[in-house]
Write a protein that holds these residues in place. Structure first.
Motif, mmCIF file in Angstrom:
data_model
loop_
_atom_site.group_PDB
_atom_site.id
_atom_site.type_symbol
_atom_site.label_atom_id
_atom_site.label_comp_id
_atom_site.label_asym_id
_atom_site.label_seq_id
_atom_site.Cartn_x
_atom_site.Cartn_y
_atom_site.Cartn_z
ATOM 1 N N ALA A 164 7.377 10.757 -9.200
ATOM 2 C CA ALA A 164 6.390 10.157 -8.291
ATOM 3 C C ALA A 164 6.504 8.644 -8.454
ATOM 4 O O ALA A 164 6.204 8.103 -9.521
ATOM 5 C CB ALA A 164 4.982 10.636 -8.646
ATOM 6 N N VAL A 165 6.997 7.992 -7.415
ATOM 7 C CA VAL A 165 7.217 6.549 -7.482
ATOM 8 C C VAL A 165 6.212 5.867 -6.558
ATOM 9 O O VAL A 165 5.406 6.529 -5.907
ATOM 10 C CB VAL A 165 8.666 6.206 -7.068
ATOM 11 N N THR A 166 6.298 4.543 -6.484
ATOM 12 C CA THR A 166 5.479 3.829 -5.495
ATOM 13 C C THR A 166 6.439 3.167 -4.521
ATOM 14 O O THR A 166 7.417 2.528 -4.938
ATOM 15 C CB THR A 166 4.602 2.770 -6.197
ATOM 16 N N HIS A 198 0.815 3.564 0.781
ATOM 17 C CA HIS A 198 0.734 3.766 2.221
ATOM 18 C C HIS A 198 2.071 4.224 2.810
ATOM 19 O O HIS A 198 2.152 5.222 3.525
ATOM 20 C CB HIS A 198 0.299 2.431 2.825
ATOM 21 N N LEU A 199 3.141 3.508 2.438
ATOM 22 C CA LEU A 199 4.464 3.888 2.961
ATOM 23 C C LEU A 199 4.922 5.220 2.398
ATOM 24 O O LEU A 199 5.675 5.959 3.039
ATOM 25 C CB LEU A 199 5.505 2.839 2.546
ATOM 26 N N GLY A 200 4.426 5.511 1.215
ATOM 27 C CA GLY A 200 4.810 6.757 0.551
ATOM 28 C C GLY A 200 4.383 7.984 1.335
ATOM 29 O O GLY A 200 4.903 9.086 1.124
ATOM 30 N N ARG A 201 3.442 7.819 2.276
ATOM 31 C CA ARG A 201 2.971 8.981 3.044
ATOM 32 C C ARG A 201 4.111 9.677 3.772
ATOM 33 O O ARG A 201 4.105 10.884 3.937
ATOM 34 C CB ARG A 201 1.886 8.553 4.035
ATOM 35 N N PHE A 202 5.108 8.872 4.220
ATOM 36 C CA PHE A 202 6.239 9.497 4.929
ATOM 37 C C PHE A 202 7.001 10.440 4.011
ATOM 38 O O PHE A 202 7.439 11.511 4.412
ATOM 39 C CB PHE A 202 7.186 8.415 5.476
ATOM 40 N N PRO A 225 -2.552 7.904 -4.829
ATOM 41 C CA PRO A 225 -2.664 7.175 -3.571
ATOM 42 C C PRO A 225 -1.603 7.602 -2.555
ATOM 43 O O PRO A 225 -0.436 7.788 -2.917
ATOM 44 C CB PRO A 225 -2.446 5.703 -3.977
ATOM 45 N N GLY A 226 -2.029 7.797 -1.324
ATOM 46 C CA GLY A 226 -1.068 8.132 -0.268
ATOM 47 C C GLY A 226 -1.026 9.603 0.084
ATOM 48 O O GLY A 226 -0.328 9.997 1.015
#
Ligand code: DQA
Length: 243
Positions: A164-166, A198-202, A225-226
């Motif tokens: 799990a990264v950011t 936020h970008l991680g949602r994809f 988060p995300g």
């Protein structure tokens, strides 16, 4: 790899949801508020549980939890990365591995190697699978680091490797997907990868295309988060499946 009725393999669209409550009464309410039919795997985030230092309470809660969730595979996770909590965490894992009802334990790769090996042995003796995890709350490691990490986790005895990264830039999402794609083809051990933020949602809705075997969605509360709500991820997966 099969756990109860769930298959963990590259490309499977498995949805995991974390249970984040502090007491059994709240856990019960949380479980009953979830669309269990849309959830493939549950994670008990025991670090959120108020009585986590009381082994009798843990045993009893696990018994009740298993009754309530029936055949849904359960990950037992104490997410603590600080050294001072490690002893409590190992004690808890050792305790819970003498009980029935869990299907996986989740171990951070930063734990001492000897401890990871001991817990892997105990888990395997009990028929419990081990997820070795790494969390990066700041960014995404480079390709070489990710490759070494997956190899090391497999060497340590992981049955599943989680990363799990950011994601702070689109390139980081691409890097996660590219490494997931290549490493999932090169290893027999299933990978669970996702990016936070936020970008991680994809990455959380498209990861299976690149070889991740599961994603995490939010239930009553997000555990990272995300995360997107479980019902939305389920619906998206259905849309992606009907063409
Ligand atoms: O390791 C993971 C993945 C996660 O951090 C996520 O980003 O969805 C959420 C955690 O609860 C879980 O243990």
């Amino acid at each position: 790899m099969r756990i109860r009725h769930v298959t963990l393999a590259p490309g499977e669209k498995n949805i995991c949801v974390s249970l984040m409550s502090e007491t059994w009464a709240l856990l019960l309410e949380e479980i009953r508020s979830l669309p269990l039919k849309k959830i493939d795997i549950l994670e008990w985030r025991v670090d959120q549980y108020r009585d986590k230092d009381d082994m009798e309470a843990i045993t009893e809660t696990l018994r009740l939890l298993r009754q309530e969730i029936k055949e849904i595979p359960l990950i037992f996770t104490y997410r603590e990365q600080t050294r001072e909590h490690e002893d409590a965490c190992f004690h808890l894992y050792e305790h819970v591995l003498q009980e029935d009802g869990i299907d996986f334990i989740d171990l951070e790769q930063s734990y001492p190697v000897e401890k990871i090996r001991e817990l892997v042995t105990q888990a395997h003796q009990k028929g419990v699978f081990v997820i070795v995890s790494h969390h990066d709350f700041v960014g995404t490691p480079d390709r070489e680091w990710i490759g070494h990490y997956v190899k090391r986790a497999v060497d340590l005895g992981a049955d599943v490797v989680k990363l799990a990264v950011t994601a702070t830039t689109p390139e980081e999402v691409l890097r996660l997907w590219e490494t997931t794609y290549l490493l999932s083809r090169a290893n027999d051990v299933p990978l669970m990868t996702m990016a936070m933020g936020h970008l991680g949602r994809f990455s959380r809705i498209g990861g299976h295309v690149f070889g991740s075997c599961a994603t995490f969605a939010s239930g009553q509360r997000c555990s990272a988060p995300g995360q997107l709500p479980v019902a939305d991820v389920y619906r998206l997966y259905q849309m992606l499946a009907d063409e």
